[in-house]
Design an enzyme around this catalytic site. Sequence first.
Site, short mmCIF file in Angstrom:
data_model
loop_
_atom_site.label_atom_id
_atom_site.label_comp_id
_atom_site.label_asym_id
_atom_site.label_seq_id
_atom_site.Cartn_x
_atom_site.Cartn_y
_atom_site.Cartn_z
N CYS A 126 -23.19 13.75 46.20
CA CYS A 126 -22.59 13.47 45.12
C CYS A 126 -21.00 14.10 45.32
CB CYS A 126 -23.23 14.27 44.06
SG CYS A 126 -23.01 16.28 44.07
N HIS A 149 -20.39 21.42 36.22
CA HIS A 149 -20.10 22.27 37.62
C HIS A 149 -19.02 21.68 38.03
CE1 HIS A 149 -22.79 18.96 38.91
NE2 HIS A 149 -21.87 19.15 40.07
#
Length: 686
Positions: A193, A65
Amino acid sequence: MSELITAELVDLDLSATTKDAAARSLAERMAAAHRVTDLDGFLADVVAREAQMPTGLDGGIGIPHCRSEHVSAPTLAFGRSGAGIDFGAADGPADLVFLIAAPTGADDDHLTILSGLARRLMDPDFTAALRAGTDPRAVAALIRGEEPTEESQGQEQAQERAATDPETEATGVTGVTGVTASVPFRIVAVTSCPTGIAHTYMAAESLAAAGRAEGVEVTVETQGSAGFEKLDPAVVAAADAVIWAHDVEVREKARFRGKPLVDVGVKAGINRPAELIAEARRKAERGEIAAPETGRAAGPGNEGPGGDGNGSGEDHAHFGVRLRTYLMSGVSYMVPFVAAGGLLIALSFAIGGYETADAKSVADHFVRGEADSWAALLNQIGSAAFGFLVPVLAGYIAYGMADRPALVPGFVGGAIALTVNAGFLGGLVAGLLAGAVVMAIQRVPVHPTLRGIMPVLVIPLIASAVVGFLMFIVVGKPIASLQNALTDWLNGLSGSNAVILGVVLGLMMCFDMGGPLNKVAYAFAVGGLADPTPGSLKVMAAVMAAGMVPPLAMALATTVRRRLFTKTERENGRAAWVLGASFITEGAIPFAAADPLRVIPSVMAGGAVTGALSMAFGATLRAPHGGVFVVPLIGEPFPYLLAIAAGTLVATALVVLLKGARGTAPAAAGDPGAAGSDDSRVTVAA
């Protein structure tokens, strides 16, 4: 609003055998659906995100991603692999692959939907349904949360879970209440993250599920792309322990001071939440109180000693690792000032020549019809940006150490470093001093009535005074002397000494291609541009030349020996021509990740040759970036280009020789994944 996933974005027979090939296959579906505007540009962003940290998860899931300017609308593509694809998970290859594409600046609603998917991937019923599905339309509907044909089954399962956990309910941001009637053990957690799309929310869901199983009340704050809702201060105050599962700096971490702390990478929160909860309970029982400022320094890929988030919850990163993280925090914030300011200055020289640097202030003299006035304007804007280099470096080193209260003393220390002519080295020391002073102040117990003004008044005031005293009176002048000695040494470099420095810089630029060593060499070079001298300009030229070698070498190798590379690698090779010419070393990362034992030594050798030749030729460079597009600003441009060509040829010859000697060739072009099966072929995150 267009649907995030449709049947056309589902591939139930994904034939790719490598993660790069899988990403390309799914991205092509996005491009065909007009969700991706530049396929190669988007894939480069996916590769860059993958290089920060593998996206494989336990349970056979891969979730490549990224955010990308080449994405027109938030999109999901799903592929199911029969053979499995290695995404770096500890338990083996993934058979369920989600490619998540978010545009730069995606709106919160879409990111909330993406985070919801990330949470659902932690549900075994959901993943089982994905593996059993046979109709792409039904699978797309399942992923979107539309399950009319299985509604009764879902309700039955929900009732079953409710019967098992009669007191389960959501609390806080992402919370669960324990199953026991007595007051449960309470944990507050923070997950984050680098991208803030998937791992953040998967870790939150994983910790919440483990809390339910253990009878522990877990309340999680997700600091993701959609922003974050701060935990209720009362919830934090009542918590018995804290878990941080993060790969970027936890925001407002002083809230958690005085609690037992388990500090790990985000993948640890996904893969072993029960262990983290157990460790938090043990620390609470032992009475271990860790101030947040003393915990592991967060950073991309920094997940404990092993680097994969699977180390013990008690382990803290070695001091050297933390120090590197602090320094990289400062460098990462400094680089945009370097790029913008340096390129503006370089452009001004291209328009008006080097004498532009001596022009009068454009505030006093500016003629719109004169090219020299425009050149002077660009030069003075760029010089203003360059004036922030050392303060920004110092400020954000301090920020990386002690969060927001350290910004002011860090910037003040950096500004003083310029005042006393301590330069780049002074900025490094000022940032470390500011962070250390603030951390020391934060450990001093204070009355509760003063806590509200500590981070905005007391800490910046005291720390700025202390750092100012140290920089002006104690360490400033010695550092300035050291800086001058370093400058004199660089200016006096000639012959073998200059060549040796060029070799070292070339090796550093090519070893990890955008990683810490690469950034250290680059920071060393751009630091010299703040007060340019002949020696520092030679260093900048050598660093940029060596950094161009890896992608150019891989591009050339895929051109002259196509049979040694897979179809995907050959496609990446075409993009590497442009990336290498633009001084984007990361263009070689896909090749290094696929075959590190052959590619990395080869490009290091080529980079060393280029760095040595650039220094030997006496090439200089006033721009911090730009590749071949700033050749007019290079001193000795033709020997400089010769140095780049020589290093590229050396690296190409070595990689072709090593790949040709392995005795097996990649599979046919129709199989984009296979590229040899000898034991030395391993996968790494460069």
